[in-house]
Design a protein around this motif. Structure first.
Motif: not given
Length: 311
Positions: A291-295, A298-299, A304-305
């Motif tokens: 979960f920490f890695t995914l969050v 995504v952030l 960056n986008r």
């Protein structure tokens, strides 16, 4: 001829040999892709689903009986001081390893991208630790940082200097883990930055030089911004690696002394497969790591986008 006539005109049918050839290509593509897909499903997707499911269960160590307990493992995690220590150590590990690996890797890439003798040899030497397994590098680190027979302490004794308690005190032990990890990761960072540096247009550098920009100004205002995609990729990959680090820490310090070098990966392993054999709680810690890695990913991706759209 009217449009209706054109629409209803018969289209030439695909010839039999062409259809058979395309069918053979389809079967060949499936044959090439199938082993990778099967491997990913069996060894990646299925364990992830089972870990998520087992995080809501209590598994008997001997019989393997599964008892569903809902969010009990996550509630236990909220009151577990060792989990908070492992989380704090993981965050500290990320804060130290990620920036240092980026800075050192970029410096080495700039150096080895210039005209210097034996560039290929130095690139190979720096990249070599990444080819070795994490267990092997951990064993090499043990050979270096062992308090009694380690190379570093032996060298300090030879120079009549005080030795460092690499394994008996928390600060030096954590420093040894960081140093070995940097030794492993710097080669990967250097290679990615080397690729980015070689993609920087020479014309921009020459134009800036003609306009009077010195070497630092050319690097600061031309090279560094153009390395943005490489930095973004390395940041994501380095943080994912730091969240999931296990083998080097486990071999080098085992999470000790005490819990001084315990990270989430080693704590999840020892909880699930250590003396307690609490696999449900270990799976819950693994889900938290995911979960920490995914969050974070995504952030970073959205940031960056957004930056690219504003630019």
């Amino acid at each position: 001829m009217s449009a209706a006539t054109l629409d209803t005109a018969p289209r030439p049918a695909t010839s039999g040999p062409r259809r058979r050839r395309r069918s053979r290509w389809d079967r060949s593509a499936i044959a090439f892709v199938a082993p990778t897909m099967i491997f990913a499903i069996v060894f990646l997707l299925v364990p992830m689903v089972l870990a998520f499911a087992y995080s809501f269960a209590e598994i008997a160590p001997l019989s393997g009986k599964v008892t569903w307990v809902g969010f009990a493992n996550y509630v236990t995690m909220l009151t577990d001081p060792t989990f908070y220590r492992a989380l704090l150590n993981t965050v500290l590990f990320i804060v130290l390893v990620v920036p240092l690996s980026l800075v050192i890797g970029l410096a080495l890439a700039v150096l080895l991208n210039s005209v210097m003798p034996a560039r290929k040899l130095f690139r190979t030497i720096i990249y070599l630790p990444l080819v070795i397994s994490g267990v092997a590098t951990g064993l090499i680190g043990t050979f270096l940082y062992n308090e009694t027979i380690g190379v570093i302490n032996k060298a300090l004794l030879a120079l009549h200097l005080p030795t460092v308690p690499w394994q008996s005190e928390g600060g030096p032990a954590f420093a040894s883990v960081v140093l070995v990890t940097l030794w492993i990761r710097v080669g990967f960072t250097m290679i990615i930055y080397l690729a980015g540096l070689q993609a920087v247009p020479v014309e921009l550098q020459e134009a800036a030089s003609v306009e009077g920009a010195n070497a630092w100004q050319r690097f600061r205002y031309i090279t560094l911004p153009l390395l943005g995609p490489s930095t973004f990729f390395l940041l994501i990959m380095s943080v994912i690696y730091a969240f999931q680090v296990f083998d080097t820490v486990f071999v080098l310090t085992g999470g000790g002394p005490g819990s001084a070098t315990e990270v989430l990966g080693t704590y999840a392993y020892k909880t699930a497969f250590g003396p307690a054999r609490d696999q449900g709680y270990g799976a819950a810690i693994g889900v938290v790591i995911f979960f920490f890695t995914l969050v974070f990913t995504v952030l970073q991706w959205r940031t960056n986008r957004t930056r690219d759209e504003v630019a």
